[in-house]
Structures are given as structure tokens and as C-alpha cells.
Scaffold this motif. Structure first.
Motif, PDB file in Angstrom:
ATOM      1  N   GLN A  78       0.799  -1.227   0.000  1.00  0.00           N
ATOM      2  CA  GLN A  78       0.000   0.000   0.000  1.00  0.00           C
ATOM      3  C   GLN A  78       0.826   1.268   0.000  1.00  0.00           C
ATOM      4  OE1 GLN A  78      -2.609  -0.869   3.368  1.00  0.00           O
ATOM      5  NE2 GLN A  78      -4.290  -1.034   1.894  1.00  0.00           N
ATOM      6  N   ALA A  79       2.111   1.125   0.293  1.00  0.00           N
ATOM      7  CA  ALA A  79       2.950   2.322   0.282  1.00  0.00           C
ATOM      8  C   ALA A  79       3.113   2.865  -1.134  1.00  0.00           C
ATOM      9  CB  ALA A  79       4.322   2.001   0.873  1.00  0.00           C
ATOM     10  N   HIS A  80       2.933   1.987  -2.110  1.00  0.00           N
ATOM     11  CA  HIS A  80       3.189   2.435  -3.472  1.00  0.00           C
ATOM     12  C   HIS A  80       1.982   2.339  -4.382  1.00  0.00           C
ATOM     13  CE1 HIS A  80       7.416   2.804  -2.629  1.00  0.00           C
ATOM     14  NE2 HIS A  80       7.384   1.629  -2.043  1.00  0.00           N
ATOM     15  N   GLU A  81       0.971   1.586  -3.978  1.00  0.00           N
ATOM     16  CA  GLU A  81      -0.191   1.455  -4.846  1.00  0.00           C
ATOM     17  C   GLU A  81      -1.450   1.623  -4.030  1.00  0.00           C
ATOM     18  OE1 GLU A  81      -0.243  -1.986  -7.478  1.00  0.00           O
ATOM     19  OE2 GLU A  81       1.916  -2.182  -7.129  1.00  0.00           O
ATOM     20  N   ALA A  82      -2.399   2.302  -4.602  1.00  0.00           N
ATOM     21  CA  ALA A  82      -3.660   2.517  -3.890  1.00  0.00           C
ATOM     22  C   ALA A  82      -4.561   1.325  -4.121  1.00  0.00           C
ATOM     23  CB  ALA A  82      -4.318   3.795  -4.394  1.00  0.00           C
ATOM     24  N   VAL A  83      -4.304   0.267  -3.366  1.00  0.00           N
ATOM     25  CA  VAL A  83      -5.165  -0.917  -3.471  1.00  0.00           C
ATOM     26  C   VAL A  83      -5.811  -1.180  -2.134  1.00  0.00           C
ATOM     27  CG1 VAL A  83      -3.788  -1.985  -5.278  1.00  0.00           C
ATOM     28  CG2 VAL A  83      -3.257  -2.436  -2.897  1.00  0.00           C
ATOM     29  N   SER A  84      -6.865  -1.975  -2.165  1.00  0.00           N
ATOM     30  CA  SER A  84      -7.548  -2.274  -0.911  1.00  0.00           C
ATOM     31  C   SER A  84      -6.702  -3.231  -0.101  1.00  0.00           C
ATOM     32  CB  SER A  84      -8.894  -2.909  -1.199  1.00  0.00           C
ATOM     33  OG  SER A  84      -8.684  -4.231  -1.682  1.00  0.00           O
ATOM     34  N   LYS A  85      -7.027  -3.279   1.185  1.00  0.00           N
ATOM     35  CA  LYS A  85      -6.280  -4.156   2.068  1.00  0.00           C
ATOM     36  C   LYS A  85      -6.424  -5.611   1.625  1.00  0.00           C
ATOM     37  CE  LYS A  85      -5.193  -4.067   6.901  1.00  0.00           C
ATOM     38  NZ  LYS A  85      -5.636  -3.836   8.233  1.00  0.00           N
ATOM     39  N   ALA A  86      -7.636  -5.959   1.205  1.00  0.00           N
ATOM     40  CA  ALA A  86      -7.866  -7.346   0.794  1.00  0.00           C
ATOM     41  C   ALA A  86      -7.007  -7.698  -0.402  1.00  0.00           C
ATOM     42  CB  ALA A  86      -9.340  -7.544   0.488  1.00  0.00           C
ATOM     43  N   GLU A  87      -6.936  -6.764  -1.344  1.00  0.00           N
ATOM     44  CA  GLU A  87      -6.137  -7.061  -2.533  1.00  0.00           C
ATOM     45  C   GLU A  87      -4.660  -7.132  -2.171  1.00  0.00           C
ATOM     46  OE1 GLU A  87      -6.997  -4.603  -5.921  1.00  0.00           O
ATOM     47  OE2 GLU A  87      -5.048  -5.186  -6.794  1.00  0.00           O
ATOM     48  N   ALA A  88      -4.236  -6.225  -1.308  1.00  0.00           N
ATOM     49  CA  ALA A  88      -2.836  -6.249  -0.884  1.00  0.00           C
ATOM     50  C   ALA A  88      -2.518  -7.573  -0.197  1.00  0.00           C
ATOM     51  CB  ALA A  88      -2.558  -5.075   0.060  1.00  0.00           C
TER      52      ALA A  88
ATOM     53  N   GLY B 289      10.088   1.681   1.349  1.00  0.00           N
ATOM     54  CA  GLY B 289       9.465   2.851   0.755  1.00  0.00           C
ATOM     55  C   GLY B 289       8.257   3.339   1.531  1.00  0.00           C
ATOM     56  N   LEU B 290       8.180   3.018   2.818  1.00  0.00           N
ATOM     57  CA  LEU B 290       7.046   3.473   3.613  1.00  0.00           C
ATOM     58  C   LEU B 290       7.173   4.959   3.893  1.00  0.00           C
ATOM     59  CD1 LEU B 290       6.754   0.639   6.256  1.00  0.00           C
ATOM     60  CD2 LEU B 290       5.556   0.853   4.100  1.00  0.00           C
ATOM     61  N   ARG B 291       6.020   5.606   4.005  1.00  0.00           N
ATOM     62  CA  ARG B 291       6.050   7.022   4.313  1.00  0.00           C
ATOM     63  C   ARG B 291       6.590   7.243   5.719  1.00  0.00           C
ATOM     64  NH1 ARG B 291       1.730   6.040   1.302  1.00  0.00           N
ATOM     65  NH2 ARG B 291       1.487   7.286  -0.586  1.00  0.00           N
ATOM     66  N   PRO B 292       7.336   8.348   5.939  1.00  0.00           N
ATOM     67  CA  PRO B 292       7.924   8.596   7.266  1.00  0.00           C
ATOM     68  C   PRO B 292       6.878   8.552   8.368  1.00  0.00           C
ATOM     69  CG  PRO B 292       8.706  10.223   5.693  1.00  0.00           C
ATOM     70  CD  PRO B 292       7.687   9.395   4.971  1.00  0.00           C
ATOM     71  N   ARG B 293       5.669   9.037   8.064  1.00  0.00           N
ATOM     72  CA  ARG B 293       4.621   9.042   9.075  1.00  0.00           C
ATOM     73  C   ARG B 293       4.302   7.637   9.535  1.00  0.00           C
ATOM     74  NH1 ARG B 293      -0.168  12.458   7.095  1.00  0.00           N
ATOM     75  NH2 ARG B 293      -0.575  10.412   6.204  1.00  0.00           N
ATOM     76  N   ARG B 294       4.320   6.718   8.588  1.00  0.00           N
ATOM     77  CA  ARG B 294       4.014   5.355   8.970  1.00  0.00           C
ATOM     78  C   ARG B 294       5.190   4.715   9.704  1.00  0.00           C
ATOM     79  NH1 ARG B 294       0.124   1.271   8.233  1.00  0.00           N
ATOM     80  NH2 ARG B 294       1.138  -0.689   8.793  1.00  0.00           N
ATOM     81  N   VAL B 295       6.377   5.018   9.246  1.00  0.00           N
ATOM     82  CA  VAL B 295       7.548   4.439   9.885  1.00  0.00           C
ATOM     83  C   VAL B 295       7.566   4.825  11.359  1.00  0.00           C
ATOM     84  CG1 VAL B 295      10.062   4.420   9.975  1.00  0.00           C
ATOM     85  CG2 VAL B 295       8.906   4.461   7.780  1.00  0.00           C
ATOM     86  N   ILE B 296       7.346   6.108  11.627  1.00  0.00           N
ATOM     87  CA  ILE B 296       7.385   6.558  13.010  1.00  0.00           C
ATOM     88  C   ILE B 296       6.105   6.168  13.734  1.00  0.00           C
ATOM     89  CG2 ILE B 296       7.455   8.579  14.505  1.00  0.00           C
ATOM     90  CD1 ILE B 296       9.137   9.918  12.385  1.00  0.00           C
ATOM     91  N   GLY B 297       4.978   6.451  13.088  1.00  0.00           N
ATOM     92  CA  GLY B 297       3.707   6.247  13.768  1.00  0.00           C
ATOM     93  C   GLY B 297       3.401   4.794  14.070  1.00  0.00           C
TER      94      GLY B 297
END
Lengths: 313, 335, 340
Positions: free
Chosen positions: B126-136, C243-251
Motif C-alpha cells: 500500500q505504500a506504493h499502490e492505492a489498493v484495498s487491504k484485501a487485494e494487498a 518505501g514506507l512514508r515517514p509518518r508510517r515508519v514513526i507512527g
């Protein structure tokens, strides 16, 4: 969590620290030099010693003996700092409700506060350390019994323990010291035991035992001196805590008697006048208390940093 | 990606003159010193060196993961023809995990012990693609299957410490390949594992990278791993690349004495009864490197000439070294 | 702190969660029993029970009746059992001052104290954690250094003095906030609460802040240390490599690891906070349990003292037990180790 690898590279690259000092320097001198690296700690030490001095010679240098009823004049009561009293005595930081000079009151108060604080820390130190060392050396059930007691004691907040003791036994300087000792001994015991366990495994203890030295001798002549540094650090912090706790108890009216007021009691006396603006009766003893506690803590902090690497030798 | 594709498109990664320095109280540590190499599309490059040689730091530098007190001081990192060395944080973040992935050495410490595996995989998707949790989740499950983890549904709900070392590393590899990156940097991924598992993981990674056309930079201290796996090799010593070339070139005809020493010290090469050959001396103190060629204090062939910094000398097709007295005195062509 | 947490759980060996729970319960019961013994001995052996349990104003006849009723003429062990029975029933004597069952007097004041304690804990969480996070992420900024220096003061300063200073500055000099008392209250669920009224809320601010000071310092330092330990760790680097966003890494990654020791400490500190409320309530004249006990000690209202001690020990042991449970529940490594 493992140490970060990148920093590990840098750490590995740094030259190995000087562990063995040149022969001419005694350990005490080395300690002093390392201690002096932190200017705040030096300031703390100086202040601490000054306070000690003032407390010791208070009867000699105080402008007035605040507990000599003959000298007091109630008409001098509640004067603000800098005023001049009826007899021409200058009250540098004002007077309390009985006409006592605040400065003198603080000096005498320091005596009591320090006496109770240092005294209880010392007694608790002796008892707690002995128990901790004995527990580590004896091992087995004795050790686990003592340690369980320590854990139990430490899971209760100090003020509660003191409260229980003072509620059951009543007030008075002796009971206060007893309560403080009961609160503090556990820290010493835990530290002493931890230290002793680490030291016990070292070769020189085995050597001493091989020489068939008596157990007591091994513990006191060999184990104790090497466990001393962390105990000294604990003792310093405990002294500050004891002074703070005693002040709190006295403030609540559960501590030292009115005839020998510590700083806490002085502050309590002035509490009622705070709302009417006569702040100095509480404020200055509070500052004195603050300076005492903070300076002891500063010294303790630096001592801990300085004495610790030695243990890793 | 960039306008000037041309021959650069064949190169997944090209590192030019990369230098990463650490500033410490005792001085500057040149962990990576003027390092250059390239990796073609779908090729495997082995980066070999002892611990402290700077190989891991090179990997981190490529991804921009060097923490203070270290920083990349100079050089270019061309990923698919585009220089990523100076990218801003957010742009770099978009590359990481998606186009360039990394596999670390000790998966116990790299997988967060307090989070479940599915959480850690789903967030990577999900960090790179806007997919649903189920799909991920579905993709995570497929990825686990890809690396050969049985009953992936159960495994997804587990915590890292419930896996064995080899399994954990497979999870890490699965995460790395989630977005089918063009480049994977693997920093000693099998060092912490049993020898038998090592071989398995090695083979699997090789297979997967070949299948997806993923370029692989394999960082290791173990030459024998490289021999079976890589197309190209770069040998690092004290922050510099002392020899590079194809595997055949470097292993069959090493030019740099250090390379020869490494090859010679591999236990499997000695016959029974022969002494194990090590390289004499110790890795130098990185703060106190010898002036000139860093290897000269341990080198039998060193002369006064070696007190100068040896430049790169090319010998043959893609084969280069940094030595004034190479083992095979071929024609020296200044690079 | 973290180590004592693990030690607390590991101490009993990995023999299963149920066994561990039972052992903890037994230990808790032991502690409470020990307390009853201490209090009983203190009252009946060290002190004079007649003075303690019978109001000094009673005349000879009433005294004789009271002595018989209280069983003070019976042997010691019988008295102890009687005392235990009373504890279990909730009967701990009648207050001299209020002439009501001591337990009832204390319970009436419980909401006021809980209000203050909960407010203090909330302050310490919502101020301490963000402050610690900031100080951990930017350790060299001037604000971070100031926060750290402040936290040292927060530890070492005696809280009663800080309370006095708060009154002096905010109530006397600036006149922003009321200095003492509880202010207006509003009933909810049959109990009077002050945070529901504006006046009551204003009255709460100073004492709650005073009570929270130690905790804020503690939590801030703990969070900062946790952040500084977590940021350079491998799993954070791996999270960034994904490649996680910093907010997620910290949060998520950093915070989840920090939360375990922080939650443990907050839980443990709840008990300490309630204990220290005796000081804060005395300074701010807040009508809670703490002020009651201090007054009672001074007025020699012994039944209240006995009842308070029993109640607070019970509370304490209960809190410690819950914290241990929470710790086992939060750290998956601990939980799963015990099932193994």
C-alpha cells in the motif's frame, strides 16, 4: 535491538580507548579529573559542599538563633525581605510569623534536612548493601527470598510506605528516619546484589576462595570494594530523594517536630501566608531545598557516568 | 524514464565515483571511496569484501539510507539512466521498495518483531499502490507462495519470531519482490543462515531474479557464493573497489593481490593436508588507512611506488583493477 | 523499567499463562494478607487498641461495652481473625470524626481523587509522549535540550514545592486560575464530578498538572530514549527501504515498539500517582482520599487510617496485577514464550 551496523563500523574504526592510566595517577585522582569534565557537575559539587559547610557551622554564622525564644520579638513577624527589625537587626530575607529571621531559619533547617537525609541514606545503605551482598553471595533460597522482598518493596511508592509507617508508629524524627530507611534500603540491596553477582564470577574471587579465606572476609575485603562505585552512585541519589521525601512528609505535618523544623516544615509554616502575598516565608526555604536537591542530583549524575566504565574493565 | 535512453537502458544501475564519509570525533572515515561499477539489466553483480570494507555502506548509499553521521559526499548513482543521488526524500521514497528493493542480513532484526507478517507485507504494497487491504493481502499471499512458504494464509497471521531463520529471509525476499523491482540489493542475505539453507535461498533468488528480469547486487564476504551466482564481481577493500570484471575474468585471472588472496583463502580450494592460506595482517583501522594503496601493508609485492594512490587500470573487456604491480603483468592501460 | 517488566513476567518461568496468572493472584493475596497483619499488629500490638479504636471521648461504661463488642478482651489470634472478617465484609470501624463507617467516608471521597489521578495520567500521556517523540526525533534542537533539562527538574523537584509555586504564580500573581478547592460539581451516574462544570474544570487544572509533573518527565524521557533507540535500528531501516512514508515508519513501527514500556510505566505510575495525591490534595485543599488521610493522621482518626491503608494496598496490588497482565498481552514475544 541490535546495534546499528553503520555506527558499528565507525565504532570499530575508532582507536581503542585508554583504559589503563599511567602508573603515577592514583585512581582517586583519575576520578577527580574525569568528574571535572562536566562543568555543571563541578558547580553542583561546589554548591553541595557549601551547603554542607553552612549547615555544619550554622550556629556560628547565623545572624540569629531562631529557636532561642528570648531573642524573638513577635512584633517582627512577617516582615518582607530587606526590612530592619525592632532591635536594628537586618532581616535579609524577611521573617516568618513568629518574628524569626528567615535566613537563620533556613540555615538551621538545612541542618535537620541534611542530617535526616544523609543519615537515613547512610543507614539504609549499610543495611541494604549488606543484605544485597549477602544475598548474592549466599544464593539459593535466601537470595530469592530477599530479592522477592526487594521487588515487593519497590513496587510500592515511597510515600505510601512512609505513610504506613508514620501512621502506625506516629511522628517524630526517629520514626521519620525509620520510614526513610525502610523506603531506601531496597535500592541498595538490588544494586549491591547485581554488582556482586557480576563480580562474583571474576577470577579474583575464585582465587580468594581457593585461599580458603573465610566467607565474611571474601565478601567484605574483596567483593565489597569493587561493588562500591555503583553503591556510591545510588547513595548520592538516595540522599537527594530522602531529603525530598522528608521535606514532603514534614510539609504534610507527618515529619519532624515543630521544635526542630527542617526545610519542609518551614515551607509548611509559610503556606498559609502565600495567598496573602507574603511569599517569602515559603519561597526561600523552598529555593534552599531546591538548590540542595538539584546539586546533589547533578553530582550523582556525573558520578554515575564517571564510575560506570570502570566496572566494565 | 530519462530522455537519453540509448545504451543506458541496458544498465539497471551505474555507480560513478560514489563516496560516502562518516564524520566522527576522531576524524573522517571514508567508508566508500570513489566507487564505480555498473550492473546490466537482469544481471547479477557480486560485491565482495571483508567486514569493514564498505560494501554494506555502498548498498545503503545507493538507496539513500545512510544515517548521520554519514553522508554521501560525491558521485552519481544512475538508476536506469537517471541520477538518483541527489533526489529529494519523497522522490527517493517512491523508488524504494518499488523500483529498487533491499534485502538485509539478519531478518530477525529487520522484520519488526511486534508486528504481524501480513501487516508488514500489506503496508509494503500500500505504500506504493492505492489498493484495498484485501487485494494487498492477496498479493502478499501470492508472494509467499512464490518464495516457497507453505500454508501462506496461516503464516501471514504469524509474528516474525515464529518463523525459522530461512523462512524469515524468504519473507524478506518476498517483500522485496512484491513490486517486481528492476533492481534488488541484497546485503549478505544468507550470512546468518545455515549452510544448507544458504544454498536454497541462493538458488531461489537467482531463479526469481532471472524470471522477472531483476538486476541483483549481491553483497557478501564469501567468494564461493559469488562464483556460482554472479555474472560480474567487484572486490572492495578499505572503501575502494580494487578489482572488477566478469566472474570468469576475476576468478580465473585475478590481477589484484588482494583478490588472489581472497581466492586462495577459500577453504574448499585447499587440498587435504595443505595449510589454510589466509591473508597476512589485519584489516586496517579505517581512520588510519595507509597512505596510497590501502592494501600495501599486507601485500608481498608492495614497493615505494605503492605509496601513491593507484588509479584504475583497465585490462581487457570490462576488467579493471587498482594495482601498480598486478599479478599478470598485462599491458597497463590507464582507465 | 522495561527489564523489571520482563523480569516480572519471566520470573515465574515459562509454564503457561494460566499458571502464571494463578501464581500472580496467590502472590497478590499474600501481599494483602501481609498488609492486614502489619496493620493489625501496628494497631493492636504497637499502638494501644483501646485508644485507637474507641473514641477518646467515651466514658467508662461505653468503653467497657465497646471493648466487649470489639472483642478486645479476647486472645490476639481471635482478634486478628475478627479483623480479617471485618476486612472481608468491608467493616473497618467507625470514624471518630465523622461518626460513620470508615469505609463509607473514604469511598465518598474516592471520585475526587480518581478524577485528579486520571486527569494527571491523561496529561502525562498527551504531553509526555509527543514531547518525548519530538525530543527523540530532533535531539540536538534547542527545544529538545530544554525539554530534557526540564524533565530532570521534573524528577528532582519535590512536588509539593512545585504545587506551591504553581499557586503562587498562576493563582496569586497572575490570578488566572483558582488556588484551592474543588469548585462546582455536576452529578453523573450518582457521583459528583467536577470536570463536567467549567468552574470545576478550572479548579482541576493546577492540581492535575502538579500531580502529572513527575509522570510527564518520566514518560517524556522514556519515549525519547525509545525513539533514539528505535530510529537507527534495522527494522526502521528496513521499513524505510520498503518505501514506507515517514509518518508510517514513526507512527507504526517506532511507536509500537515504544508503546510497550511506556504503557507499562503509565500503568505502574497510576498507583504511584494515587499515592502522591496525598500531597497535591493537601496543598490544593482538594477534598479527596489523600487529604482525608492526612487530616485523619493529624486528628488521630485511626479507623479511617486503618481503612485507608487497607484500601490503598488493595488498589495497589490490583493495579500491579492488571499491569502485568497488560504487559503480557501487549508483547507478543512474552505471550508466545509462555505458551511454549
Amino acid at each position: 535491538m541490535s546495534a546499528p551496523p553503520l555506527n558499528a563500523i565507525v565504532e570499530k574504526a575508532l582507536p581503542a580507548p585508554e583504559i589503563v592510566a599511567p602508573r603515577e595517577e592514583s585512581p582517586a585522582r583519575r576520578l577527580a579529573i574525569e568528574f571535572a569534565q562536566n562543568p555543571m557537575a563541578v558547580v553542583g559539587l561546589v554548591v553541595m559542599l557549601l551547603i554542607l559547610l553552612v549547615a555544619l557551622v550554622a550556629p556560628l554564622i547565623a545572624p540569629q538563633n531562631p529557636y532561642d525564644l528570648a531573642v524573638l520579638d513577635i512584633m517582627d513577624g512577617r516582615l518582607p525581605p530587606g526590612s530592619v527589625g525592632g532591635e536594628g537587626t537586618r532581616f535579609v530575607i524577611g521573617t516568618d510569623d513568629q518574628g524569626r529571621d528567615m535566613l537563620s531559619g533556613i540555615m538551621y533547617g538545612l541542618r535537620i534536612s541534611l542530617f535526616v537525609g544523609a543519615g537515613s541514606a547512610l543507614i539504609a545503605g549499610i543495611i541494604g548493601s549488606s543484605l544485597g551482598l549477602a544475598a548474592a553471595y549466599a544464593g539459593g533460597r535466601f537470595e530469592s527470598a530477599v530479592m522477592r522482598l526487594v521487588d515487593l518493596q519497590l513496587s510500592f511508592p515511597s510515600i505510601l510506605v512512609a505513610l504506613i509507617i508514620l501512621a502506625v508508629l506516629g511522628k517524630g524524627i526517629g520514626n521519620v528516619m525509620l520510614a526513610l530507611v525502610m523506603v531506601e534500603w531496597a535500592y541498595y540491596a538490588r544494586t549491591a546484589r547485581g554488582s556482586a553477582i557480576a563480580e562474583r564470577r571474576r577470577e579474583y574471587i575464585e582465587a580468594a576462595e581457593c585461599l580458603a579465606l573465610s566467607r565474611a572476609r571474601v565478601v567484605f575485603r574483596h567483593l565489597l570494594p569493587n561493588c562500591l562505585p555503583p553503591l556510591i552512585v545510588v547513595g548520592t541519589f538516595q540522599m537527594a530523594r530522602a531529603i525530598a521525601l522528608e521535606a514532603t512528609l514534614s510539609f504534610l505535618g507527618l515529619g519532624v517536630p515543630v521544635t526542630e523544623p527542617s526545610l519542609g516544615l518551614l515551607i509548611a509554616n509559610g503556606y498559609q501566608y502565600m495567598l496573602s502575598g507574603k511569599y517569602w516565608i515559603s519561597f526561600y526555604p523552598g529555593i534552599a531545598l531546591l538548590i540542595t536537591i538539584v546539586s546533589i542530583n547533578l553530582v550523582g549524575d556525573q558520578l554515575r557516568d564517571v564510575l560506570n566504565p570502570r566496572l566494565k574493565r | 524514464m530519462s530522455a537519453a535512453r540509448g545504451s543506458d537502458a541496458a544498465l539497471a544501475l551505474e555507480v560513478r565515483g560514489l563516496s560516502t564519509h562518516f564524520e566522527s570525533r576522531a576524524g573522517v572515515v571514508r567508508a566508500v571511496d570513489d566507487v564505480s561499477f555498473s550492473v546490466g539489466r537482469g544481471q547479477v553483480m557480486g560485491l565482495v569484501g571483508e567486514s569493514g570494507s564498505g560494501k554494506s555502506v555502498t548498498g545503503f548509499s545507493i538507496l539513500g539510507l545512510v544515517d548521520a553521521p554519514g553522508r554521501v559526499v560525491s558521485g552519481q548513482v544512475l538508476f536506469q539512466g537517471r541520477d538518483i543521488a541527489g533526489l529529494r526524500d519523497e522522490e527517493m521514497r517512491r523508488l524504494r521498495g518499488r523500483h529498487i528493493a533491499m534485502v538485509f542480513q539478519d531478518p530477525m532484526m529487520t522484520l519488526n518483531p511486534v508486528l504481524r507478517v501480513d501487516t508488514q507485507m500489506i503496508e509494503a504494497v500500500q505504500a506504493h499502490e492505492a489498493v484495498s487491504k484485501a487485494e494487498a493481502r492477496g498479493r502478499a499471499r501470492d508472494a509467499l507462495g512464490l518464495v516457497g512458504i507453505p500454508s501462506p494464509d496461516e503464516r501471514l497471521r504469524a509474528y516474525p519470531h515464529q518463523f525459522s531463520g530461512g523462512m524469515r529471509q524468504r519473507v524478506a525476499i518476498a517483500i522485496a519482490l512484491l513490486h517486481r523491482p528492476a533492481l534488488v540489493i541484497a546485503d549478505e542475505p544468507t550470512t546468518a543462515l545455515d549452510v544448507t539453507i544458504q544454498a536454497q535461498i541462493l538458488a531461489e533468488m537467482q531463479g526469481l531474479c532471472a524470471r522477472f528480469g531483476t538486476a541483483l547486487v549481491w553483497i557478501t564476504h564469501d567468494l564461493s557464493v559469488i562464483a556460482g551466482l554472479a555474472d560480474h564481481v567487484a572486490v572492495m577493500y578499505a572503501g575502494r573497489i580494487v578489482e572488477r570484471g566478469s566472474v570468469d575474468q576475476v576468478l580465473d585471472a585475478p590481477m589484484h593481490p588482494y583478490t588472489a588472496g581472497l581466492i586462495g583463502s577459500v577453504p574448499s580450494r585447499t587440498k587435504r593436508g595443505e595449510r589454510l592460506r589466509g591473508i597476512p595482517g589485519m584489516t586496517p583501522n579505517v581512520l588510519n588507512l595507509p597512505v596510497g594503496c590501502a592494501f600495501r601493508t599486507r601485500c608481498a609485492r608492495a614497493t615505494a611506488r605503492c605509496e601513491a594512490d593507484p588509479p584504475e587500470f583497465g585490462v581487457g573487456e570490462g576488467h579493471a583493477h587498482r594495482c601498480f604491480h598486478p599479478l599478470l603483468a598485462a599491458q597497463e592501460v590507464a582507465a | 523499567m522495561l527489564h523489571s517488566g520482563i523480569a516480572r513476567v519471566a520470573w515465574l518461568g515459562g509454564s503457561g499463562l494460566a499458571t502464571w496468572l494463578i501464581r500472580r493472584l496467590i502472590q497478590a493475596v499474600f501481599v494483602v494478607l501481609a498488609m492486614t497483619l502489619i496493620v493489625f499488629l501496628g494497631v493492636n500490638v504497637i499502638g494501644n487498641p483501646v485508644d485507637i479504636l474507641i473514641s477518646p471521648e467515651a466514658d467508662a461504661q461505653e468503653r467497657a461495652r465497646a471493648i466487649a463488642a470489639l472483642g478486645l478482651d479476647k486472645p490476639l489470634w481471635e482478634q486478628y481473625l475478627r479483623f480479617l472478617g471485618g476486612v472481608l465484609k468491608g467493616d473497618l470501624g467507625r470514624s471518630f470524626v465523622y461518626n460513620e463507617p470508615a469505609i463509607r467516608v473514604i469511598i465518598q471521597r474516592l471520585p475526587a481523587t480518581m478524577e485528579l489521578a486520571v486527569a494527571a495520567v491523561l496529561i502525562s500521556i498527551f504531553v509526555g509522549i509527543p514531547a518525548g517523540l519530538y525530543a527523540g526525533l530532533r535531539p540536538n534542537g534547542w527545544l529538545s535540550r530544554a525539554l530534557m533539562a526540564g524533565s530532570i527538574l521534573g524528577f528532582s523537584l519535590p512536588s509539593f514545592w512545585v504545587g506551591l509555586m504553581l499557586i503562587m504564580v498562576f493563582a496569586v500573581q497572575l490570578g488566572w486560575l483558582p488556588s484551592t478547592g474543588r469548585g462546582e460539581t455536576l452529578g453523573l451516574g450518582g457521583v459528583q464530578w467536577s470536570f463536567l462544570t467549567r468552574d470545576g474544570f478550572l479548579h482541576m487544572i493546577l492540581p492535575a498538572s502538579n500531580l502529572a509533573l513527575f509522570n510527564v518527565s518520566l514518560i517524556m524521557r522514556l519515549t525519547r530514549a525509545g525513539v533514539r533507540e528505535a530510529m537507527p535500528s534495522d527494522y526502521v531501516r528496513f521499513a524505510r527501504a520498503k518505501g514506507l512514508r515517514p509518518r508510517r515508519v514513526i507512527g507504526v513501527h517506532v511507536m509500537k515498539n515504544i508503546m510497550i514500556p511506556v504503557v507499562t510505566v503509565v500503568g505502574l505510575e497510576l498507583g504511584t500517582t494515587i499515592a502522591f495525591s496525598v500531597v497535591t490534595e493537601s496543598i490544593f485543599a482538594w477534598p479527596g482520599m489523600g487529604k482525608l488521610i492526612i487530616d485523619s493522621i493529624n486528628l488521630l482518626d485511626r479507623p479511617i487510617i486503618v481503612a485507608y491503608l487497607m484500601l490503598i494496598v488493595l488498589l495497589f496490588v490490583g493495579i500491579n496485577l492488571v499491569v502485568d497482565l497488560m504487559y503480557a498481552a501487549l508483547d507478543p514475544r512474552v505471550r508466545l514464550e509462555e505458551q511454549g
